[in-house]
Design a protein around this motif. Structure first.
Motif, short mmCIF file in Angstrom:
data_model
loop_
_atom_site.label_atom_id
_atom_site.label_comp_id
_atom_site.label_asym_id
_atom_site.label_seq_id
_atom_site.Cartn_x
_atom_site.Cartn_y
_atom_site.Cartn_z
N TYR A 104 -5.67 0.02 2.39
CA TYR A 104 -5.26 1.49 1.73
C TYR A 104 -4.60 1.54 0.59
CZ TYR A 104 -6.91 3.60 6.15
OH TYR A 104 -7.88 3.79 7.26
N HIS A 105 -4.44 2.50 -0.10
CA HIS A 105 -3.28 2.66 -1.04
C HIS A 105 -3.13 4.11 -1.16
CE1 HIS A 105 -1.12 0.88 -4.44
NE2 HIS A 105 -1.01 2.28 -4.95
N CYS A 127 0.72 -1.20 -0.09
CA CYS A 127 -0.01 0.07 -0.07
C CYS A 127 0.94 1.27 -0.02
CB CYS A 127 -0.91 0.00 1.17
SG CYS A 127 -0.22 0.19 2.86
N VAL A 175 -5.52 7.23 -0.99
CA VAL A 175 -5.40 8.70 -0.71
C VAL A 175 -4.15 9.03 -1.00
CG1 VAL A 175 -6.30 7.95 1.82
CG2 VAL A 175 -4.13 7.57 1.36
N THR A 222 2.49 2.70 2.56
CA THR A 222 2.45 3.65 3.59
C THR A 222 3.75 3.33 4.31
OG1 THR A 222 1.15 4.35 5.66
CG2 THR A 222 1.30 1.98 5.28
N CYS A 249 -9.12 1.95 0.10
CA CYS A 249 -9.19 3.50 0.16
C CYS A 249 -7.91 4.08 -0.46
CB CYS A 249 -9.36 3.90 1.62
SG CYS A 249 -9.55 5.67 1.73
N LEU A 263 -4.04 8.91 5.35
CA LEU A 263 -4.31 7.37 5.67
C LEU A 263 -4.40 7.62 7.24
CD1 LEU A 263 -2.43 4.22 4.90
CD2 LEU A 263 -3.02 5.13 7.08
N TYR A 285 -13.36 2.97 9.36
CA TYR A 285 -13.19 2.36 8.29
C TYR A 285 -12.25 0.84 8.56
CZ TYR A 285 -10.83 1.38 3.80
OH TYR A 285 -10.58 0.87 2.45
N GLU A 293 -7.53 6.51 9.33
CA GLU A 293 -7.65 5.47 10.45
C GLU A 293 -7.80 5.82 11.77
OE1 GLU A 293 -6.49 1.34 10.96
OE2 GLU A 293 -6.91 2.52 9.31
#
Length: 200
Positions: A105-106, A61, A86, A63, A84, A92, A101, A96
């Motif tokens: 994520y990505h 993702c 961002v 992050t 999701c 993110l 949610y 979070e």
């Protein structure tokens, strides 16, 4: 600004390079650190060096993470059919922290901006498209900033994802809770009317 020591001056110059920290704030921080125990300052220094040297980006993702795959992507409690998207890591973290949610994520690493010379190939778009090809992902939520560049990026991603049969949605945009309509800008208010919700 005059300093009592070249060491203090050097520390102030380095600290003031941080965003939102001016010379006066940097001087206060430097003097505060000077008044602390050597062990405490050493621990701070160690943690900052470790932050810079050991932090990696999740291979899935993108992050920040301590390992090749972040704890969110590894968690069995996450809904793997939902991603999701961002712009950056702080987005993110903001989502979070709502605890509303439970999907994946990505992080794109920015938005498409021809003026700044940022094209789709400069972003983490190909890896997103790779993630959505396995048939497990059913919906992608585009949580991008409400800017011209954000909308351009959302349009581009929507075209690409719909070709794969992925449902694409966007976060709701409108009047913030606790605000007054007379102080809301026209674009936000207009969008709120257009994207109004029905009371059942």
């Amino acid at each position: 600004m005059n300093y009592p020591s070249k060491l203090v001056e050097d520390a102030v110059n380095e600290i003031s390079r941080l965003p939102g920290i001016g010379k006066k704030s940097a001087l206060r921080l430097a003097l505060h650190l000077l008044g602390q125990e050597v062990e405490d300052v050493t621990e701070l220094t160690k943690s900052l060096i470790a932050l810079r040297q050991k932090t990696v980006y999740c291979k899935k993702c993108h992050t920040i993470s301590d390992t090749d795959v972040c704890s969110i992507c590894k968690s069995p409690k996450r809904n793997e059919s939902l991603i999701c998207v961002v712009e950056e890591v702080p987005d993110l973290l903001a989502i979070e922290n709502t605890a509303q949610y439970n999907g994946l994520y990505h992080v794109l690493g920015g938005v498409i901006s021809p003026i700044e010379g940022i094209s789709p190939s400069d972003l983490n778009i190909d890896s997103l498209l790779d993630r959505t090809q396995n048939g497990e992902v059913k919906e992608v939520i585009l949580a991008l900033n409400a800017t011209m560049e954000g909308d351009t990026t959302a349009f581009y991603l929507t075209k690409k994802l719909r070709k794969q049969g992925i449902r694409v949605s966007g976060i709701a945009r409108g009047v913030p809770i606790g605000s007054e309509l007379e102080y809301t800008d026209e674009i936000t208010l207009g969008r709120s009317i257009a994207k109004r919700i029905m009371f059942d």
